[in-house]
Write a protein that holds these residues in place. Sequence first.
Motif, mmCIF file in Angstrom:
data_model
loop_
_atom_site.group_PDB
_atom_site.id
_atom_site.type_symbol
_atom_site.label_atom_id
_atom_site.label_comp_id
_atom_site.label_asym_id
_atom_site.label_seq_id
_atom_site.Cartn_x
_atom_site.Cartn_y
_atom_site.Cartn_z
ATOM 1 N N GLY A 12 0.806 -1.206 0.000
ATOM 2 C CA GLY A 12 0.000 0.000 0.000
ATOM 3 C C GLY A 12 0.844 1.262 0.000
ATOM 4 N N ALA A 13 0.192 2.408 -0.061
ATOM 5 C CA ALA A 13 0.893 3.695 -0.123
ATOM 6 C C ALA A 13 1.790 3.906 1.088
ATOM 7 N N ILE A 14 1.273 3.621 2.279
ATOM 8 C CA ILE A 14 2.090 3.720 3.484
ATOM 9 C C ILE A 14 3.063 2.556 3.563
ATOM 10 N N GLY A 15 2.585 1.361 3.259
ATOM 11 C CA GLY A 15 3.391 0.160 3.418
ATOM 12 C C GLY A 15 4.687 0.181 2.645
ATOM 13 N N VAL A 71 7.180 -7.606 16.050
ATOM 14 C CA VAL A 71 6.148 -6.571 15.895
ATOM 15 C C VAL A 71 5.259 -6.927 14.708
ATOM 16 N N VAL A 72 3.958 -6.710 14.861
ATOM 17 C CA VAL A 72 3.006 -6.810 13.753
ATOM 18 C C VAL A 72 2.456 -5.414 13.480
ATOM 19 N N ILE A 73 2.487 -5.008 12.219
ATOM 20 C CA ILE A 73 1.960 -3.697 11.831
ATOM 21 C C ILE A 73 0.800 -3.893 10.859
ATOM 22 N N HIS A 74 -0.314 -3.302 11.207
ATOM 23 C CA HIS A 74 -1.567 -3.429 10.446
ATOM 24 C C HIS A 74 -1.796 -2.144 9.652
ATOM 25 N N GLN A 75 -1.500 -2.205 8.347
ATOM 26 C CA GLN A 75 -1.724 -1.063 7.467
ATOM 27 C C GLN A 75 -2.719 -1.414 6.363
ATOM 28 N N LEU A 76 -3.620 -2.328 6.640
ATOM 29 C CA LEU A 76 -4.599 -2.757 5.656
ATOM 30 C C LEU A 76 -5.805 -1.823 5.613
ATOM 31 N N THR A 77 -6.248 -1.511 4.397
ATOM 32 C CA THR A 77 -7.521 -0.830 4.197
ATOM 33 C C THR A 77 -8.200 -1.466 2.986
ATOM 34 N N ASP A 78 -9.464 -1.157 2.813
ATOM 35 C CA ASP A 78 -10.200 -1.646 1.646
ATOM 36 C C ASP A 78 -10.966 -0.477 1.044
ATOM 37 N N LEU A 79 -10.201 0.488 0.543
ATOM 38 C CA LEU A 79 -10.770 1.719 0.002
ATOM 39 C C LEU A 79 -10.289 1.935 -1.429
ATOM 40 N N GLY A 179 -0.306 12.669 -0.978
ATOM 41 C CA GLY A 179 1.057 12.397 -1.372
ATOM 42 C C GLY A 179 1.127 11.182 -2.286
ATOM 43 N N PRO A 180 2.325 10.706 -2.614
ATOM 44 C CA PRO A 180 2.505 9.614 -3.581
ATOM 45 C C PRO A 180 1.678 8.376 -3.246
ATOM 46 N N GLY A 181 0.955 7.884 -4.255
ATOM 47 C CA GLY A 181 0.198 6.656 -4.099
ATOM 48 C C GLY A 181 -1.189 6.818 -3.510
ATOM 49 N N VAL A 195 1.607 11.129 3.336
ATOM 50 C CA VAL A 195 1.794 9.688 3.460
ATOM 51 C C VAL A 195 3.190 9.337 3.994
ATOM 52 N N GLU A 196 4.197 10.150 3.676
ATOM 53 C CA GLU A 196 5.538 9.864 4.174
ATOM 54 C C GLU A 196 5.638 10.117 5.676
ATOM 55 N N ALA A 197 5.004 11.182 6.145
ATOM 56 C CA ALA A 197 4.992 11.450 7.587
ATOM 57 C C ALA A 197 4.188 10.390 8.328
ATOM 58 N N ALA A 198 3.126 9.893 7.682
ATOM 59 C CA ALA A 198 2.330 8.824 8.290
ATOM 60 C C ALA A 198 3.167 7.560 8.453
ATOM 61 N N ALA A 199 3.928 7.211 7.406
ATOM 62 C CA ALA A 199 4.791 6.039 7.483
ATOM 63 C C ALA A 199 5.856 6.213 8.565
ATOM 64 N N LYS A 200 6.395 7.402 8.677
ATOM 65 C CA LYS A 200 7.413 7.674 9.691
ATOM 66 C C LYS A 200 6.856 7.456 11.092
ATOM 67 N N ALA A 201 5.604 7.848 11.317
ATOM 68 C CA ALA A 201 4.989 7.635 12.629
ATOM 69 C C ALA A 201 4.959 6.156 12.981
ATOM 70 N N ALA A 202 4.619 5.313 11.997
ATOM 71 C CA ALA A 202 4.579 3.866 12.246
ATOM 72 C C ALA A 202 5.971 3.327 12.538
ATOM 73 N N GLU A 203 6.974 3.821 11.811
ATOM 74 C CA GLU A 203 8.347 3.390 12.081
ATOM 75 C C GLU A 203 8.757 3.761 13.507
ATOM 76 N N LEU A 204 8.470 4.985 13.910
ATOM 77 C CA LEU A 204 8.833 5.441 15.246
ATOM 78 C C LEU A 204 8.090 4.656 16.330
ATOM 79 N N ALA A 205 6.855 4.263 16.016
ATOM 80 C CA ALA A 205 6.044 3.533 16.998
ATOM 81 C C ALA A 205 6.530 2.105 17.220
#
Length: 244
Positions: A12-15, A71-79, A179-181, A195-205
């Motif tokens: 996905g875009a974040i993934g 760690v398990v990261i859930h970035q699934l959507t159905d949109l 953003g991209p994607g 989307v890049e800042a969103a991905a960064k939040a998941a990395e930091l978490a």
Amino acid sequence: MSKTIFLAGATGAIGQILSRLLIARGWTVYGSTRSESKTNQLSKMGVKPVVVDVYDAELLKEILADIQPDVVIHQLTDLPYALEESKMTEALVSNARLRTVGTGNLVAAAENAGCKRIIAQSISFIYDEGASPHSESDPLLPLTHPVYGETVEGVLNLERQVVESKTEGIVLRYGLLYGPGTGFDAPIAPGSVHVEAAAKAAELAVTGGSTGIYNVAENDGSVSTDKAQKDFAWDADWRENGKI
């Protein structure tokens, strides 16, 4: 020491961005896809591909038991891409089911595998009316809302399952992505997030913060991100190339 992550929604875009960030930090990333045709894409990203449908609870449990991710990261959507209006009514229903049933399967599989932390994507743009910026403890729209009632129910189910899991459960309430994607080049509403800042939040978490809910959006006065800034040192202006 093991450094393994199972990323649901790696294509996905974040993934895709998140995979790059995690691999750069030395994590081994297993990325899920429902499509055999996307395994080459994952391999080229440096991700170990896993073909599994999150609704296949038994197979998912077997796979995570074998991988034993930290760690398990859930970035699934159905949109639909760019939130195409003609498809959104149906998508809101399927996305709510994913948040409820799919999340439950992921949490159960993660617990069974001895996972230490679960991080899940939620949304920050369904707060009820009231003073802003909204903090994580503010009420969401009522379940009786004519358009977003089912969405709210799905979000509440996802967040409860993650936060109340036997592992450390972190929920990231993202603003509307651009953003991209994503299909959007610029913010489309208050409380958006790149989307890049969103991905960064998941990395930091992955290593920062603790069990609970965090708003992840731009500082435009609609939602407060003080908690994410304090616990993760997260910055809404972060970009992969270092520029805004």
